[in-house]
Scaffold this motif. Sequence first.
Motif, PDB file in Angstrom:
ATOM      1  N   GLY A  19       4.939  -1.179 -16.378  1.00  0.00           N
ATOM      2  CA  GLY A  19       4.638  -0.988 -17.791  1.00  0.00           C
ATOM      3  C   GLY A  19       3.332  -0.246 -18.023  1.00  0.00           C
ATOM      4  N   LEU A  20       2.627   0.114 -16.943  1.00  0.00           N
ATOM      5  CA  LEU A  20       1.350   0.821 -17.062  1.00  0.00           C
ATOM      6  C   LEU A  20       1.577   2.317 -17.283  1.00  0.00           C
ATOM      7  N   SER A  21       0.559   2.967 -17.821  1.00  0.00           N
ATOM      8  CA  SER A  21       0.633   4.417 -18.024  1.00  0.00           C
ATOM      9  C   SER A  21       0.364   5.137 -16.703  1.00  0.00           C
ATOM     10  N   ALA A  22       0.645   6.428 -16.672  1.00  0.00           N
ATOM     11  CA  ALA A  22       0.415   7.233 -15.467  1.00  0.00           C
ATOM     12  C   ALA A  22      -1.058   7.247 -15.086  1.00  0.00           C
ATOM     13  N   GLU A  23      -1.945   7.302 -16.087  1.00  0.00           N
ATOM     14  CA  GLU A  23      -3.380   7.330 -15.818  1.00  0.00           C
ATOM     15  C   GLU A  23      -3.854   6.016 -15.197  1.00  0.00           C
ATOM     16  N   GLU A  24      -3.350   4.894 -15.704  1.00  0.00           N
ATOM     17  CA  GLU A  24      -3.730   3.582 -15.159  1.00  0.00           C
ATOM     18  C   GLU A  24      -3.226   3.426 -13.724  1.00  0.00           C
ATOM     19  N   LEU A  25      -1.984   3.839 -13.476  1.00  0.00           N
ATOM     20  CA  LEU A  25      -1.439   3.756 -12.127  1.00  0.00           C
ATOM     21  C   LEU A  25      -2.201   4.655 -11.163  1.00  0.00           C
ATOM     22  N   GLU A  26      -2.526   5.849 -11.610  1.00  0.00           N
ATOM     23  CA  GLU A  26      -3.274   6.783 -10.760  1.00  0.00           C
ATOM     24  C   GLU A  26      -4.638   6.213 -10.392  1.00  0.00           C
ATOM     25  N   SER A  27      -5.291   5.553 -11.317  1.00  0.00           N
ATOM     26  CA  SER A  27      -6.587   4.934 -11.060  1.00  0.00           C
ATOM     27  C   SER A  27      -6.470   3.810 -10.029  1.00  0.00           C
ATOM     28  N   ILE A  28      -5.436   2.993 -10.142  1.00  0.00           N
ATOM     29  CA  ILE A  28      -5.226   1.893  -9.190  1.00  0.00           C
ATOM     30  C   ILE A  28      -4.957   2.434  -7.787  1.00  0.00           C
ATOM     31  N   VAL A  29      -4.125   3.471  -7.693  1.00  0.00           N
ATOM     32  CA  VAL A  29      -3.818   4.075  -6.399  1.00  0.00           C
ATOM     33  C   VAL A  29      -5.059   4.749  -5.813  1.00  0.00           C
ATOM     34  N   ALA A  30      -5.824   5.436  -6.635  1.00  0.00           N
ATOM     35  CA  ALA A  30      -7.041   6.105  -6.160  1.00  0.00           C
ATOM     36  C   ALA A  30      -8.052   5.090  -5.618  1.00  0.00           C
ATOM     37  N   ASP A  31      -8.189   3.941  -6.272  1.00  0.00           N
ATOM     38  CA  ASP A  31      -9.098   2.899  -5.791  1.00  0.00           C
ATOM     39  C   ASP A  31      -8.671   2.387  -4.420  1.00  0.00           C
ATOM     40  N   ALA A  32      -7.362   2.222  -4.223  1.00  0.00           N
ATOM     41  CA  ALA A  32      -6.862   1.757  -2.926  1.00  0.00           C
ATOM     42  C   ALA A  32      -7.094   2.803  -1.837  1.00  0.00           C
ATOM     43  N   LEU A  33      -6.849   4.068  -2.158  1.00  0.00           N
ATOM     44  CA  LEU A  33      -7.004   5.122  -1.156  1.00  0.00           C
ATOM     45  C   LEU A  33      -8.455   5.431  -0.843  1.00  0.00           C
ATOM     46  N   SER A  34      -9.351   5.219  -1.798  1.00  0.00           N
ATOM     47  CA  SER A  34     -10.765   5.502  -1.563  1.00  0.00           C
ATOM     48  C   SER A  34     -11.484   4.372  -0.828  1.00  0.00           C
ATOM     49  N   GLY A  35     -10.821   3.232  -0.685  1.00  0.00           N
ATOM     50  CA  GLY A  35     -11.436   2.110   0.028  1.00  0.00           C
ATOM     51  C   GLY A  35     -12.107   1.099  -0.874  1.00  0.00           C
ATOM     52  N   LYS A  36     -12.049   1.283  -2.183  1.00  0.00           N
ATOM     53  CA  LYS A  36     -12.651   0.309  -3.101  1.00  0.00           C
ATOM     54  C   LYS A  36     -11.929  -1.031  -3.038  1.00  0.00           C
ATOM     55  N   THR A  37     -10.618  -0.983  -2.778  1.00  0.00           N
ATOM     56  CA  THR A  37      -9.830  -2.196  -2.595  1.00  0.00           C
ATOM     57  C   THR A  37      -9.047  -2.075  -1.302  1.00  0.00           C
ATOM     58  N   GLN A  38      -8.768  -3.200  -0.658  1.00  0.00           N
ATOM     59  CA  GLN A  38      -8.027  -3.212   0.607  1.00  0.00           C
ATOM     60  C   GLN A  38      -6.519  -3.154   0.389  1.00  0.00           C
ATOM     61  N   LEU A  39      -6.076  -3.565  -0.815  1.00  0.00           N
ATOM     62  CA  LEU A  39      -4.649  -3.642  -1.119  1.00  0.00           C
ATOM     63  C   LEU A  39      -4.307  -2.826  -2.350  1.00  0.00           C
ATOM     64  N   LEU A  40      -3.132  -2.221  -2.323  1.00  0.00           N
ATOM     65  CA  LEU A  40      -2.547  -1.650  -3.531  1.00  0.00           C
ATOM     66  C   LEU A  40      -1.731  -2.769  -4.149  1.00  0.00           C
ATOM     67  N   SER A  41      -2.117  -3.217  -5.318  1.00  0.00           N
ATOM     68  CA  SER A  41      -1.469  -4.343  -5.984  1.00  0.00           C
ATOM     69  C   SER A  41      -0.903  -3.873  -7.315  1.00  0.00           C
ATOM     70  N   LEU A  42       0.433  -3.958  -7.453  1.00  0.00           N
ATOM     71  CA  LEU A  42       1.110  -3.561  -8.676  1.00  0.00           C
ATOM     72  C   LEU A  42       2.079  -4.658  -9.099  1.00  0.00           C
ATOM     73  N   THR A  43       2.254  -4.819 -10.399  1.00  0.00           N
ATOM     74  CA  THR A  43       3.198  -5.788 -10.952  1.00  0.00           C
ATOM     75  C   THR A  43       4.232  -5.026 -11.763  1.00  0.00           C
ATOM     76  N   ASP A  44       5.515  -5.332 -11.511  1.00  0.00           N
ATOM     77  CA  ASP A  44       6.567  -4.633 -12.243  1.00  0.00           C
ATOM     78  C   ASP A  44       6.838  -5.298 -13.584  1.00  0.00           C
ATOM     79  N   VAL A  45       7.751  -4.734 -14.356  1.00  0.00           N
ATOM     80  CA  VAL A  45       8.031  -5.219 -15.703  1.00  0.00           C
ATOM     81  C   VAL A  45       8.659  -6.607 -15.708  1.00  0.00           C
ATOM     82  N   LYS A  46       9.234  -7.043 -14.590  1.00  0.00           N
ATOM     83  CA  LYS A  46       9.843  -8.372 -14.487  1.00  0.00           C
ATOM     84  C   LYS A  46       8.850  -9.422 -13.982  1.00  0.00           C
ATOM     85  N   GLY A  47       7.625  -9.003 -13.676  1.00  0.00           N
ATOM     86  CA  GLY A  47       6.605  -9.931 -13.208  1.00  0.00           C
ATOM     87  C   GLY A  47       6.496 -10.039 -11.699  1.00  0.00           C
TER      88      GLY A  47
END
Length: 76
Positions: A19-47
């Motif tokens: 349910g997130l926008s493209a910009e929000e998803l891109e930011s989350i993925v960029a944080d994971a790839l840059s090393g700011k977070t160890q995990l890529l964590s996403l929640t789908d529309v069903k929870g």
Amino acid sequence: MEVKIGVQHAPREIVLESGLSAEELESIVADALSGKTQLLSLTDVKGRKVLVPADRLSYVDLGEPSIRKVGFGATL
């Protein structure tokens, strides 16, 4: 928004609807790839929560879901 995640040494990709926008998803993925977070964590529309170690990511594809047509006028 449809998200496809490729994971190293996994035969299939992970596909989820977010349910997130493209910009929000891109930011989350960029944080994971840059090393700011160890995990890529996403929640789908069903929870359902998906956690992928950032060092195992092959690719992340962000795209709009295809609209399914129903009925006799659905032929292209």
